[in-house]
Design a protein around this motif. Structure first.
Motif, PDB file in Angstrom:
ATOM      1  N   VAL A  21      36.929  40.506  40.784  1.00 44.20           N
ATOM      2  CA  VAL A  21      36.775  41.889  41.271  1.00 44.20           C
ATOM      3  C   VAL A  21      37.979  42.669  40.768  1.00 44.20           C
ATOM      4  O   VAL A  21      39.120  42.338  41.088  1.00 44.20           O
ATOM      5  N   THR A  22      37.730  43.641  39.945  1.00 45.77           N
ATOM      6  CA  THR A  22      38.852  44.391  39.379  1.00 45.77           C
ATOM      7  C   THR A  22      39.445  45.343  40.416  1.00 45.77           C
ATOM      8  O   THR A  22      38.750  45.786  41.338  1.00 45.77           O
ATOM      9  N   SER A  23      40.737  45.619  40.268  1.00 43.98           N
ATOM     10  CA  SER A  23      41.417  46.408  41.296  1.00 43.98           C
ATOM     11  C   SER A  23      40.845  47.817  41.424  1.00 43.98           C
ATOM     12  O   SER A  23      40.936  48.422  42.487  1.00 43.98           O
ATOM     13  N   ALA A  24      40.234  48.343  40.361  1.00 46.58           N
ATOM     14  CA  ALA A  24      39.689  49.701  40.454  1.00 46.58           C
ATOM     15  C   ALA A  24      38.571  49.765  41.480  1.00 46.58           C
ATOM     16  O   ALA A  24      38.556  50.646  42.347  1.00 46.58           O
ATOM     17  N   PRO A  72      52.328  48.424  42.160  1.00 49.57           N
ATOM     18  CA  PRO A  72      51.042  48.647  41.489  1.00 49.57           C
ATOM     19  C   PRO A  72      50.138  49.595  42.278  1.00 49.57           C
ATOM     20  O   PRO A  72      49.935  49.415  43.464  1.00 49.57           O
ATOM     21  N   ALA A  73      49.641  50.584  41.561  1.00 53.22           N
ATOM     22  CA  ALA A  73      48.746  51.542  42.210  1.00 53.22           C
ATOM     23  C   ALA A  73      47.732  52.059  41.203  1.00 53.22           C
ATOM     24  O   ALA A  73      47.962  52.018  39.994  1.00 53.22           O
ATOM     25  N   LEU A  74      46.626  52.525  41.718  1.00 53.26           N
ATOM     26  CA  LEU A  74      45.569  53.090  40.876  1.00 53.26           C
ATOM     27  C   LEU A  74      45.381  54.550  41.213  1.00 53.26           C
ATOM     28  O   LEU A  74      45.555  54.956  42.369  1.00 53.26           O
TER      29      LEU A  74
HETATM   30  N1  SAH Z   1      43.299  42.783  35.414  1.00 53.53           N
HETATM   31  C1  SAH Z   1      43.701  43.653  36.488  1.00 53.53           C
HETATM   32  C2  SAH Z   1      44.524  44.819  36.008  1.00 53.53           C
HETATM   33  C3  SAH Z   1      45.847  44.454  35.458  1.00 53.53           C
HETATM   34  S1  SAH Z   1      46.756  45.838  34.895  1.00 53.53           S
HETATM   35  C4  SAH Z   1      42.483  44.119  37.240  1.00 53.53           C
HETATM   36  O1  SAH Z   1      41.345  43.882  36.813  1.00 53.53           O
HETATM   37  O2  SAH Z   1      42.644  44.732  38.293  1.00 53.53           O
HETATM   38  C5  SAH Z   1      47.867  46.108  36.234  1.00 53.53           C
HETATM   39  C6  SAH Z   1      47.494  47.338  37.007  1.00 53.53           C
HETATM   40  O3  SAH Z   1      46.358  47.094  37.815  1.00 53.53           O
HETATM   41  C7  SAH Z   1      48.541  47.807  37.979  1.00 53.53           C
HETATM   42  O4  SAH Z   1      49.544  48.566  37.335  1.00 53.53           O
HETATM   43  C8  SAH Z   1      47.726  48.680  38.894  1.00 53.53           C
HETATM   44  O5  SAH Z   1      47.444  49.914  38.329  1.00 53.53           O
HETATM   45  C9  SAH Z   1      46.428  47.901  38.945  1.00 53.53           C
HETATM   46  N2  SAH Z   1      46.351  47.011  40.108  1.00 53.53           N
HETATM   47  C10 SAH Z   1      46.187  45.685  40.122  1.00 53.53           C
HETATM   48  N3  SAH Z   1      46.087  45.207  41.375  1.00 53.53           N
HETATM   49  C11 SAH Z   1      46.189  46.282  42.179  1.00 53.53           C
HETATM   50  C12 SAH Z   1      46.136  46.484  43.572  1.00 53.53           C
HETATM   51  N4  SAH Z   1      45.964  45.468  44.428  1.00 53.53           N
HETATM   52  N5  SAH Z   1      46.248  47.743  44.046  1.00 53.53           N
HETATM   53  C13 SAH Z   1      46.391  48.791  43.238  1.00 53.53           C
HETATM   54  N6  SAH Z   1      46.464  48.665  41.907  1.00 53.53           N
HETATM   55  C14 SAH Z   1      46.349  47.436  41.380  1.00 53.53           C
END
Ligand code: SAH
Length: 515
Positions: free
Chosen positions: A120-123, A231-233
């Motif tokens: 599950v990707t973080s987005a 880490p933030a989106l």
């Molecule tokens: N492969 C990962 C992304 C890696 S790049 C994925 O699919 O989610 C790293 C970036 O992911 C971070 O800088 C941030 O923008 C985002 N990220 C990853 N985990 C996160 C989380 N739990 N909350 C918010 N942003 C997250």
């Protein structure tokens, strides 16, 4: 034949350990080597066999990488060629800004076999856990994932901000916090409405999650004022407005509360699960270890004459557990208990007893030793033969009361409590940094051992460390141990069960959100 190794590139999901795939978890369970990143939650490592090798390879944006990408690639190749089952665990989905593709190209070149498990990707997790549906029929028909890591001013940018600004619906920017001002400037400059709502979600799907909302115009200041760091989106689009109605995760009763759970190592973490269900951030400290007694000679003698007893009393979950452990070791089973009646101290003990095939004959209305004594006295115990298998260190009130009423009572230890050497520095830091909201105690020994672990010099220091920290105690005896140590009890359930304890904590915080 030489065993051939394989590398499994596994998506760990965004942070909530419940969001790994079933396939990913089953691979962790048979991993021999696990190579994991900063963003792959360490909570998942509990699935890994105890003898597996765990290698942390870091990779935290802006901080010196623990290993270079080349070193990581080589490490994967080496372990696979040594015949190992290697899990390469990556945050989110390995193929979404995860350099998963690059690592697999290297493995292919080295002739190493591999498989990939998506995550599950973080987005999507950030959107879901912030209450934002990233697509919605009324607002947008598309969503675009973008890396914000690239310097948007650089000539050779791969990102066409002009087209993205007006040609794409919802935008989700990974790794964009540092470049946030330039990202929003680009979007506005290329025609996106400055009033477009924007959400920024940090540590999505973890108890640490924080989210803020603004518009393209305001979000840079909002993020700065709230001191949101990676880490933030960044989520851009009209769908952000739906958060007002859909936000669910951060609205849970215990969201953001940091609660220390003191428990024995072997005890099921029912309390942790219960509190986490309401969003609490639980830190588990094992303050006591339950272990067998050194000798079972005395207990074994009692097993030989179980039929002579009128009553067997179980005063804790562990007394049930260790009673049956030894009973089975002696080649006996529940059928050997068909003589005596069985009384338990409370409902949880009765429930556990039932899993061994026995229904309790008596559960007192008050779940304490005193309550149990009272219920038995009501039945009349004079001349009755009563057996109490229990902890080596326990209160004498129950056997004494029963003896006083004319019963023959045999008390035999089946297990004992040993304090655990804990990490004093870590636990102290939690308090000196004022991070803790509440401590929960489920027995007097957890109180004693927690205080030993904290190791305050004197009452004054103890008060200082625990200033503002609330205390929950499961029942009156535990509460008394708290107050005997000069501390105040803020939460105490009416019934002494874990479920009631969870409900009491939730009620406590729900009545007044300022707590
Ligand atoms: N492969 C990962 C992304 C890696 S790049 C994925 O699919 O989610 C790293 C970036 O992911 C971070 O800088 C941030 O923008 C985002 N990220 C990853 N985990 C996160 C989380 N739990 N909350 C918010 N942003 C997250």
């Amino acid at each position: 034949m030489k065993k051939t190794g394989k590398v499994y590139l596994v998506g760990a999901g965004p942070g909530d350990p419940g969001l790994i795939t079933v396939r990913g978890k089953s691979l962790l369970e048979r991993a021999e080597v696990v190579v994991y990143d900063y963003l792959a939650t360490t909570k998942l490592l509990k699935h890994v066999p105890a003898d597996a090798e765990l290698i942390y390879v870091g990779k935290k944006g802006g901080v010196k990488h623990t290993y270079t990408q080349e070193e990581i690639n080589q490490m994967l190749v080496d372990h696979a060629q040594a015949g190992k089952v290697v899990v390469r665990l990556k945050g989110g989905d390995p193929f979404i800004f995860g350099r998963g593709g690059e690592e697999l190209e290297e493995l292919y070149a080295a002739g190493v076999a591999f498989e990939v498990v998506p995550g599950v990707t973080s987005a999507t997790a950030a959107a879901t856990y912030a209450g934002i549906p990233i697509t919605h029929r009324d607002y947008t028909a598309s969503v675009t994932f973008i890396t914000g890591h690239e310097d948007p001013t650089k000539k050779s940018s791969n990102i066409n901000w002009e087209k993205l600004a007006t040609g794409a619906g919802t935008l989700v920017v990974y790794m964009g916090i540092k470049n946030l001002p330039t990202i929003v400037e680009n979007l506005i400059k290329h025609g996106r409405d400055p009033k477009t709502p924007v959400a920024v979600v940090r540590w999505a799907s973890t108890p640490e999650q924080r989210s803020v909302v603004g518009t393209l115009e305001t979000i840079t200041d909002v993020v700065k004022n709230a001191d949101i760091k990676p880490p933030a989106l960044i989520i851009v689009g009209e769908v952000v407005n739906l958060r007002d109605t859909i936000d669910w995760y951060e609205k849970r009763a215990l969201f953001g509360k940091r609660i220390i759970v003191t428990r024995t190592r072997e005890q099921a973490s029912e309390l942790v699960l219960g509190l986490e269900e309401y969003g609490a951030n639980c830190l588990e400290y094992s303050t006591i270890n339950i272990v067998p007694v050194e000798s079972y000679d005395a207990f074994d003698e009692e097993l030989e004459r179980l039929k002579e007893y009128h009553w067997i009393l179980f005063t804790s979950l562990n007394s049930v557990k260790y009673f049956f452990k030894r009973l089975y070791e002696k080649g006996m089973d529940a059928r050997d208990l068909n003589g005596p009646d069985i009384a338990v101290v409370g409902k949880s003990t009765a429930d556990l007893l039932l899993t061994y095939g026995l229904n309790a004959d008596l559960i007192p209305s008050t779940f304490t030793g005193e309550g149990l004594a009272e219920s038995l006295l009501d039945q009349g115990v004079e001349g009755r033969n009563i057996f109490i298998p229990r902890a080596k260190q326990a209160r004498e009130i129950l056997p004494e009361t029963l003896r006083g009423a004319g019963a023959q009572v045999t008390v035999t230890p089946v297990y004992q409590n040993c304090p655990v050497e804990g990490d004093k520095a870590t636990i102290r830091a939690e308090f000196t940094d004022h991070k803790v909201d509440m401590i929960t105690f489920t027995s007097s020994s957890t109180v004693r051992n927690f205080l030993t672990l904290l190791d305050a010099e004197n009452q004054e220091e103890l008060q200082q460390l625990l200033q503002g920290v609330k205390i929950a105690a499961i029942g009156p005896i535990t509460a008394k141990s708290v107050t005997d140590n000069g501390l105040e009890v803020h939460v105490q359930p009416d019934q002494f069960t874990i479920t009631d304890m969870v409900d009491a904590v939730v009620d406590y915080y729900s009545c007044d959100s300022s707590k």
